[in-house]
Design a protein around this motif. Structure first.
Motif, short mmCIF file in Angstrom:
data_model
loop_
_atom_site.label_atom_id
_atom_site.label_comp_id
_atom_site.label_asym_id
_atom_site.label_seq_id
_atom_site.Cartn_x
_atom_site.Cartn_y
_atom_site.Cartn_z
N ALA A 98 0.37 -36.53 -7.04
CA ALA A 98 -0.38 -35.35 -7.01
C ALA A 98 0.52 -33.97 -6.71
CB ALA A 98 -1.88 -35.69 -6.00
N ALA A 99 0.47 -34.19 -5.79
CA ALA A 99 1.95 -33.08 -4.68
C ALA A 99 2.93 -32.71 -5.85
CB ALA A 99 3.01 -33.90 -3.97
N THR A 100 3.78 -33.57 -6.65
CA THR A 100 4.28 -33.63 -7.49
C THR A 100 3.67 -32.14 -9.08
OG1 THR A 100 5.91 -35.69 -7.57
CG2 THR A 100 6.13 -33.95 -9.94
N ALA A 101 2.99 -32.60 -9.27
CA ALA A 101 2.55 -32.17 -10.30
C ALA A 101 1.67 -30.68 -9.13
CB ALA A 101 0.81 -32.61 -10.80
N ILE A 102 1.64 -30.87 -8.41
CA ILE A 102 1.32 -29.19 -7.48
C ILE A 102 2.60 -28.71 -7.44
CG2 ILE A 102 0.68 -27.51 -5.60
CD1 ILE A 102 -1.66 -28.49 -7.81
N SER A 103 3.81 -29.15 -6.09
CA SER A 103 5.04 -27.87 -6.19
C SER A 103 5.86 -28.40 -6.59
CB SER A 103 5.37 -28.57 -4.16
OG SER A 103 5.61 -30.67 -4.12
N GLY A 104 6.37 -29.57 -7.16
CA GLY A 104 7.12 -30.27 -7.77
C GLY A 104 7.16 -29.76 -9.42
N SER A 105 6.30 -29.47 -10.05
CA SER A 105 6.19 -28.97 -11.28
C SER A 105 5.97 -27.22 -10.78
CB SER A 105 5.56 -29.35 -12.03
OG SER A 105 5.22 -30.85 -12.57
N GLY A 106 5.14 -26.73 -9.80
CA GLY A 106 4.86 -25.50 -10.07
C GLY A 106 5.65 -24.30 -10.26
N ALA A 143 -6.92 -28.73 -15.95
CA ALA A 143 -5.86 -29.19 -16.60
C ALA A 143 -4.86 -30.14 -16.91
CB ALA A 143 -7.30 -28.95 -18.66
N ALA A 144 -4.01 -28.35 -17.17
CA ALA A 144 -2.81 -28.83 -16.79
C ALA A 144 -2.53 -29.58 -15.85
CB ALA A 144 -2.00 -27.10 -16.80
N VAL A 145 -2.64 -29.44 -14.53
CA VAL A 145 -2.16 -30.48 -13.25
C VAL A 145 -2.67 -31.56 -13.72
CG1 VAL A 145 -2.33 -29.67 -11.20
CG2 VAL A 145 -2.58 -28.33 -11.71
N ASN A 146 -4.02 -31.50 -14.42
CA ASN A 146 -4.39 -33.57 -14.61
C ASN A 146 -3.11 -33.78 -15.80
OD1 ASN A 146 -5.71 -33.59 -12.57
ND2 ASN A 146 -7.89 -33.00 -14.01
N GLY A 147 -2.60 -33.18 -16.40
CA GLY A 147 -1.93 -33.57 -17.49
C GLY A 147 -0.34 -33.71 -16.40
N ALA A 148 0.15 -32.93 -16.06
CA ALA A 148 1.34 -33.10 -14.69
C ALA A 148 0.81 -34.68 -14.18
CB ALA A 148 1.39 -32.08 -14.22
N PHE A 149 -0.08 -34.79 -13.71
CA PHE A 149 -0.22 -35.21 -12.89
C PHE A 149 0.05 -37.00 -13.34
CE2 PHE A 149 -3.85 -38.86 -11.07
CZ PHE A 149 -2.76 -39.33 -10.11
N ASN A 150 -1.24 -37.08 -14.58
CA ASN A 150 -1.06 -38.62 -15.35
C ASN A 150 0.72 -39.10 -16.03
OD1 ASN A 150 -3.82 -38.61 -15.40
ND2 ASN A 150 -4.24 -37.24 -17.11
N ARG A 169 10.91 -41.12 0.41
CA ARG A 169 10.05 -40.71 -0.63
C ARG A 169 10.09 -39.67 -0.31
NH1 ARG A 169 6.28 -42.91 -5.94
NH2 ARG A 169 7.04 -40.90 -7.03
N VAL A 170 11.01 -38.83 -1.34
CA VAL A 170 10.88 -37.54 -0.92
C VAL A 170 11.43 -36.44 -2.69
CG1 VAL A 170 12.25 -34.87 0.44
CG2 VAL A 170 12.51 -37.49 0.74
N MET A 171 10.08 -36.07 -2.92
CA MET A 171 10.08 -34.83 -3.98
C MET A 171 9.95 -33.83 -3.44
SD MET A 171 9.52 -34.55 -6.82
CE MET A 171 9.91 -32.94 -7.61
N PRO A 172 11.24 -33.23 -2.93
CA PRO A 172 11.68 -31.04 -2.86
C PRO A 172 11.69 -30.87 -4.28
CG PRO A 172 13.59 -32.70 -3.42
CD PRO A 172 12.79 -33.02 -3.82
N ASN A 173 10.86 -29.62 -4.43
CA ASN A 173 11.25 -28.66 -5.88
C ASN A 173 12.33 -27.45 -5.63
OD1 ASN A 173 10.25 -26.32 -4.25
ND2 ASN A 173 8.30 -26.13 -4.75
N THR A 174 12.50 -27.13 -6.64
CA THR A 174 13.56 -25.55 -7.14
C THR A 174 13.78 -24.84 -6.47
OG1 THR A 174 12.69 -25.03 -9.01
CG2 THR A 174 13.52 -26.91 -9.88
N PRO A 175 12.96 -24.15 -6.05
CA PRO A 175 12.89 -23.37 -4.79
C PRO A 175 14.45 -23.91 -3.75
CG PRO A 175 10.83 -22.79 -5.37
CD PRO A 175 11.02 -24.36 -6.15
#
Length: 279
Positions: A172-180, A259-266, A122-128
């Protein structure tokens, strides 16, 4: 041992992310066009991809699965079920491995739909990654092996950086680097607007903010991500930076960001649960 597949990598779905991956693996020299085949449900997209990258396009997913070792699933999460339905009768653990970049789709989904022992990365690349400056978060499913993981790492190494984490940390990583990237785009937008409010021309504001962000990122790399030290370098006691930082803290910017990061994670957790277990 004789090869059991004609192609090293098969790509399912030829959108922007898949095209970035193709560019990366060919630029890095990891694979050659003759080692890759692909499939897209849209004939025009398939034809354009074949022309741009000089790769073979499969006529259907059955053919792709029977002739390809690693299957990179690059479709929207809502379309993953259709993919697994199309390949479940020919997918063979030991011969095929799934590399999934479908957001929120856990390894367990493929194990459930394809075979209880389906190897999945499973891989989560971000848009950059679209500009070769991204980062990919890579996780190994319970039935994937070291070779599967190493193959995935080589695929994404040509698109920027990568980290390997336990799959339970993917959301958790998605909420940081994926949405970041969107967080930084928002900060950029707000700083440009603030600059314009102070009378700076839009083109100058864009340059001031963009170059400041780029330079700050380079300093973080040079100083081993010691943000606290760097803040002190900029913020002199009684100075302008301190005035701005005081307002950030009074407005509880730290709590807003967490709170924003937790919102993305949830949200990621809910999406994953819905995909895995249904409504």
């Amino acid at each position: 041992m004789d090869k059991v597949n004609n192609f090293e990598l098969g790509i399912i779905g030829c959108g922007n992310m898949a095209k970035a991956i193709l560019s990366g693996i060919f630029s890095s020299g990891f694979l050659k066009p003759h080692q890759v085949t692909a499939y897209d449900v849209n004939p025009e997209t398939a034809a354009a991809t074949e022309y741009e990258f000089n790769i073979r396009m499969a006529g259907d997913l059955t053919n792709l699965t029977l002739n390809t070792a690693k299957l990179l699933v690059s479709v929207k999460p809502k379309d993953v079920g259709a993919v697994t339905d199309s390949i479940k009768n020919v997918f063979a653990p030991g011969k095929n491995t799934i590399i999934s970049i479908a957001a929120g789709v856990p390894a367990g989904f493929y194990e459930k739909k394809l075979n209880a022992k389906a190897p999945v990365i499973r891989v989560m690349p971000n848009t950059p990654v679209l500009v070769n400056k991204g980062i990919a978060v890579i996780s190994k499913g319970k039935y994937a092996d070291k070779e599967d993981l190493e193959f995935a790492v080589k695929v994404f190494a040509g698109l920027g950086e990568y980290v390997i984490v336990d799959e339970k940390l993917q959301n958790a990583a998605t909420a940081i680097s994926g949405s970041g990237p969107a967080y930084f785009f928002l900060i950029f937008k707000l700083l440009v607007e603030a600059a314009c409010d102070l009378g700076i021309k839009i083109e100058d504001a864009n340059k001031l903010v963009l170059d400041t962000m780029e330079g700050s990122a380079e300093m973080l790399k040079k100083f081993n991500s010691d943000a606290g030290h760097l803040i002190k370098m900029v913020a002199s006691p009684g100075g302008t930076t301190e005035a701005a930082l005081d307002i950030f803290m009074k407005k509880q910017l730290d709590k807003i960001i967490k709170a924003a990061v937790n919102g993305a994670f949830n949200r990621a957790e809910k999406i994953q649960d819905k995909i895995l277990h249904g409504d």
